[in-house]
Design a protein around this motif. Structure first.
Motif, mmCIF file in Angstrom:
data_model
loop_
_atom_site.group_PDB
_atom_site.id
_atom_site.type_symbol
_atom_site.label_atom_id
_atom_site.label_comp_id
_atom_site.label_asym_id
_atom_site.label_seq_id
_atom_site.Cartn_x
_atom_site.Cartn_y
_atom_site.Cartn_z
ATOM 1 N N UNK A 79 9.493 -45.523 117.296
ATOM 2 C CA UNK A 79 8.795 -45.669 116.029
ATOM 3 C C UNK A 79 9.421 -44.747 114.992
ATOM 4 N N UNK A 80 9.609 -45.212 113.762
ATOM 5 C CA UNK A 80 10.239 -44.370 112.737
ATOM 6 C C UNK A 80 9.462 -43.069 112.494
ATOM 7 N N UNK A 81 10.177 -41.999 112.311
ATOM 8 C CA UNK A 81 9.580 -40.686 112.064
ATOM 9 C C UNK A 81 9.632 -40.363 110.577
ATOM 10 N N UNK A 82 8.485 -40.074 109.989
ATOM 11 C CA UNK A 82 8.422 -39.711 108.574
ATOM 12 C C UNK A 82 9.191 -38.418 108.306
ATOM 13 N N UNK A 83 9.053 -37.464 109.206
ATOM 14 C CA UNK A 83 9.733 -36.177 109.020
ATOM 15 C C UNK A 83 11.250 -36.326 109.156
ATOM 16 N N UNK A 84 11.669 -37.128 110.089
ATOM 17 C CA UNK A 84 13.101 -37.361 110.274
ATOM 18 C C UNK A 84 13.694 -38.075 109.056
ATOM 19 N N UNK A 85 12.954 -39.015 108.510
ATOM 20 C CA UNK A 85 13.408 -39.723 107.309
ATOM 21 C C UNK A 85 13.540 -38.762 106.131
ATOM 22 N N UNK A 86 12.586 -37.853 105.985
ATOM 23 C CA UNK A 86 12.637 -36.867 104.900
ATOM 24 C C UNK A 86 13.807 -35.907 105.095
ATOM 25 N N UNK A 87 14.032 -35.477 106.331
ATOM 26 C CA UNK A 87 15.157 -34.598 106.625
ATOM 27 C C UNK A 87 16.476 -35.281 106.289
ATOM 28 N N UNK A 88 16.586 -36.540 106.643
ATOM 29 C CA UNK A 88 17.803 -37.303 106.373
ATOM 30 C C UNK A 88 18.089 -37.352 104.868
ATOM 31 N N UNK A 89 17.051 -37.587 104.064
ATOM 32 C CA UNK A 89 17.215 -37.600 102.604
ATOM 33 C C UNK A 89 17.667 -36.237 102.082
ATOM 34 N N UNK A 90 17.043 -35.179 102.599
ATOM 35 C CA UNK A 90 17.382 -33.825 102.171
ATOM 36 C C UNK A 90 18.828 -33.481 102.518
ATOM 37 N N UNK A 91 19.234 -33.801 103.734
ATOM 38 C CA UNK A 91 20.604 -33.495 104.166
ATOM 39 C C UNK A 91 21.613 -34.277 103.336
ATOM 40 N N UNK A 92 21.340 -35.544 103.081
ATOM 41 C CA UNK A 92 22.248 -36.342 102.244
ATOM 42 C C UNK A 92 22.379 -35.736 100.854
ATOM 43 N N UNK A 93 21.261 -35.278 100.298
ATOM 44 C CA UNK A 93 21.259 -34.650 98.972
ATOM 45 C C UNK A 93 22.104 -33.377 98.966
ATOM 46 N N UNK A 94 21.946 -32.560 99.983
ATOM 47 C CA UNK A 94 22.702 -31.305 100.068
ATOM 48 C C UNK A 94 24.192 -31.576 100.239
ATOM 49 N N UNK A 95 24.525 -32.529 101.079
ATOM 50 C CA UNK A 95 25.933 -32.868 101.291
ATOM 51 C C UNK A 95 26.547 -33.430 100.016
ATOM 52 N N UNK A 96 25.773 -34.231 99.282
ATOM 53 C CA UNK A 96 26.261 -34.785 98.010
ATOM 54 C C UNK A 96 26.558 -33.674 97.008
ATOM 55 N N UNK A 97 25.847 -32.553 97.135
ATOM 56 C CA UNK A 97 26.075 -31.392 96.266
ATOM 57 C C UNK A 97 27.090 -30.429 96.870
ATOM 58 N N UNK A 98 27.830 -30.899 97.868
ATOM 59 C CA UNK A 98 28.884 -30.122 98.524
ATOM 60 C C UNK A 98 28.357 -28.832 99.161
ATOM 61 N N UNK A 100 26.595 -26.908 102.663
ATOM 62 C CA UNK A 100 26.566 -27.002 104.120
ATOM 63 C C UNK A 100 25.120 -26.869 104.582
ATOM 64 N N UNK A 101 24.838 -27.471 105.722
ATOM 65 C CA UNK A 101 23.471 -27.486 106.233
ATOM 66 C C UNK A 101 23.469 -27.109 107.703
ATOM 67 N N UNK A 102 22.517 -26.293 108.070
ATOM 68 C CA UNK A 102 22.306 -25.937 109.462
ATOM 69 C C UNK A 102 20.834 -26.185 109.760
ATOM 70 N N UNK A 103 20.555 -26.999 110.752
ATOM 71 C CA UNK A 103 19.175 -27.356 111.080
ATOM 72 C C UNK A 103 18.809 -26.747 112.424
#
Length: 120
Positions: A79-98, A100-103
Motif C-alpha cells: 500500500x502506498x506510504x504517505x510519508x514515503x511519498x513526502x520524503x520522495x518529493x523532499x529529496x527530489x527538491x533538494x537534489x534539484x537544488x544541487x 546532498x541528502x542523508x536519510x
C-alpha cells in the motif's frame, strides 16, 4: 545503500538541518494504524499490567511506528506510504537544488523501501 551507525559518521557530516513536516496519513493508513493499536491495547490489557506499564509498552511498540512509516513494514500489502511519498518529493527538491541528502531511519526495512523508491 550504505548501512552505518550514526556515531560512525557524525564527524564527517556538516551541521544537521532539521525541518519538521507533518504528513497526514491516508484514510487506509489510519484504519490500519488504529486496527493495530486496538489489537495491541487488547493484548496489553489481557496481560493485566498496571496502567503506567501498559502505556510504556504501548508507546514503545515497534509495529505502531512501522505502520505509521509504511504499511509494507508490517504486512505483505503493498500500500502506498504517505510519508514515503513526502520524503520522495523532499529529496527530489533538494537534489534539484544541487544539495546532498542523508536519510536516517531506525528500520532496515524502511531504508530498503526508501532506497527502492528513490532509485526509480
Amino acid at each position: 545503500m550504505i548501512r552505518r551507525l550514526k556515531k560512525d559518521v557524525l564527524t564527517e557530516l556538516p551541521p544537521k538541518i532539521q525541518e519538521k513536516r507533518y504528513v497526514e496519513l491516508s484514510d487506509k493508513e489510519k484504519e490500519i494504524y488504529h486496527m493495530i493499536s486496538n489489537n495491541l491495547v487488547k493484548q496489553l490489557k489481557a496481560e493485566g499490567l498496571p496502567y503506567k506499564q501498559l502505556k510504556k509498552k504501548y508507546v514503545k511498540d515497534v509495529r505502531l511506528r512501522q505502520a505509521a512509516n509504511a504499511v509494507q513494514l508490517i504486512s505483505e500489502v503493498n500500500y502506498p506510504s504517505s510519508k514515503l511519498a513526502e520524503l520522495k518529493l523532499l529529496v527530489k527538491e533538494l537534489i534539484a537544488n544541487d544539495e546532498k541528502v542523508l536519510v536516517f531511519t531506525q528500520f532496515r526495512e524502511m531504508a530498503e523501501l526508501i532506497a527502492s523508491e528513490l532509485s526509480e
